[in-house]
Design a protein around this motif. Structure first.
Motif, PDB file in Angstrom:
ATOM      1  N   ILE A 141      26.066 -60.027  -4.645  1.00 32.23           N
ATOM      2  CA  ILE A 141      27.013 -60.338  -5.026  1.00 32.23           C
ATOM      3  C   ILE A 141      27.699 -59.332  -5.815  1.00 32.23           C
ATOM      4  O   ILE A 141      27.241 -58.246  -6.448  1.00 32.23           O
ATOM      5  CB  ILE A 141      26.664 -62.148  -5.293  1.00 32.23           C
ATOM      6  CG1 ILE A 141      26.387 -62.776  -4.603  1.00 32.23           C
ATOM      7  CG2 ILE A 141      27.534 -61.510  -6.528  1.00 32.23           C
ATOM      8  CD1 ILE A 141      25.457 -63.476  -5.768  1.00 32.23           C
ATOM      9  N   GLY A 156      32.044 -64.396  -6.563  1.00 33.84           N
ATOM     10  CA  GLY A 156      30.908 -64.039  -6.278  1.00 33.84           C
ATOM     11  C   GLY A 156      30.864 -63.497  -4.619  1.00 33.84           C
ATOM     12  O   GLY A 156      31.817 -64.615  -3.731  1.00 33.84           O
ATOM     13  N   ASP A 158      30.161 -61.207  -0.643  1.00 34.29           N
ATOM     14  CA  ASP A 158      29.101 -60.436  -0.323  1.00 34.29           C
ATOM     15  C   ASP A 158      29.152 -60.145   0.524  1.00 34.29           C
ATOM     16  O   ASP A 158      30.124 -60.090   1.461  1.00 34.29           O
ATOM     17  CB  ASP A 158      27.518 -61.479   0.349  1.00 34.29           C
ATOM     18  CG  ASP A 158      26.740 -60.704   0.765  1.00 34.29           C
ATOM     19  OD1 ASP A 158      26.365 -60.366   2.428  1.00 34.29           O
ATOM     20  OD2 ASP A 158      25.436 -60.422   0.496  1.00 34.29           O
TER      21      ASP A 158
END
Length: 186
Positions: A141, A156, A158
């Motif tokens: 993250i 967050g 990714d």
């Protein structure tokens, strides 16, 4: 628009800015828990045209297999990300295509192009997400905080999953959504 419908619309807008559009597959679903409401928000990839570089999405609160508070969007991707359609039910909310900003400086959570949250210098609150059902890789993250007046958004992401969590802080009250499952097309 009630609060729950607002969360769905905001989540869909943020998802379109953070998602790895080239990895979205028609038929896949991204499921987020909305803990404060004890609900699940689902974003579904409903269509994709690779040659024309667009993907169609729906989002809503999962109720007995169908979506309530449904919103629909078409995201044109490639060099620039642009929302070409954004509907609440059957009502179109855009009068013209809406270019999306880059997450490195700001985030847009509505169809009003002037309702932008600027990137904050304050550190973001990182969620303790270790894994997501339906995803085998490690979750890595990258957190960012955005602010507009007294309101804050912690996001967050990714690189492989896109949007992993988002927390809205309005008037001191925090509401968060967290990616808990990805359902792949069968």
């Amino acid at each position: 628009m009630d609060l729950l419908s607002g969360f769905v619309a905001w989540m869909l807008m943020i998802f379109m800015q953070a998602c790895p559009a080239e990895r979205l597959v028609a038929g896949d679903s991204y499921c987020y828990n909305l803990a404060s409401q004890n609900k699940r928000v689902v974003i579904r990839v409903t269509g994709r045209k690779e040659k024309e570089s667009w993907v169609a999405l729906s989002a809503g609160v999962e109720e007995s297999g169908s979506l309530d508070k449904a919103h629909f969007a078409v995201l044109s991707y490639g060099r620039n990300r642009t929302v070409t359609s954004f509907k609440e039910g059957t009502q179109e909310l855009l009068s013209k295509p809406l270019p999306l900003p880059g997450l490195d400086k700001e985030i847009l959570i509505s169809t009003a192009s002037d309702y932008i949250f600027k990137r904050s210098k304050q550190p973001a609150r990182a969620a303790a997400i270790k894994s997501v059902k339906g995803y085998n890789g490690a979750v890595k993250i990258k957190s960012a905080r955005y602010e507009e007046s007294q309101d804050l958004i912690d996001v967050g992401t990714d690189a492989n999953l896109g949007l992993v969590y988002v927390a809205f802080t309005q008037g001191g009250e925090v509401n968060g959504l967290e990616l808990v499952e990805i359902k792949h097309k069968k």
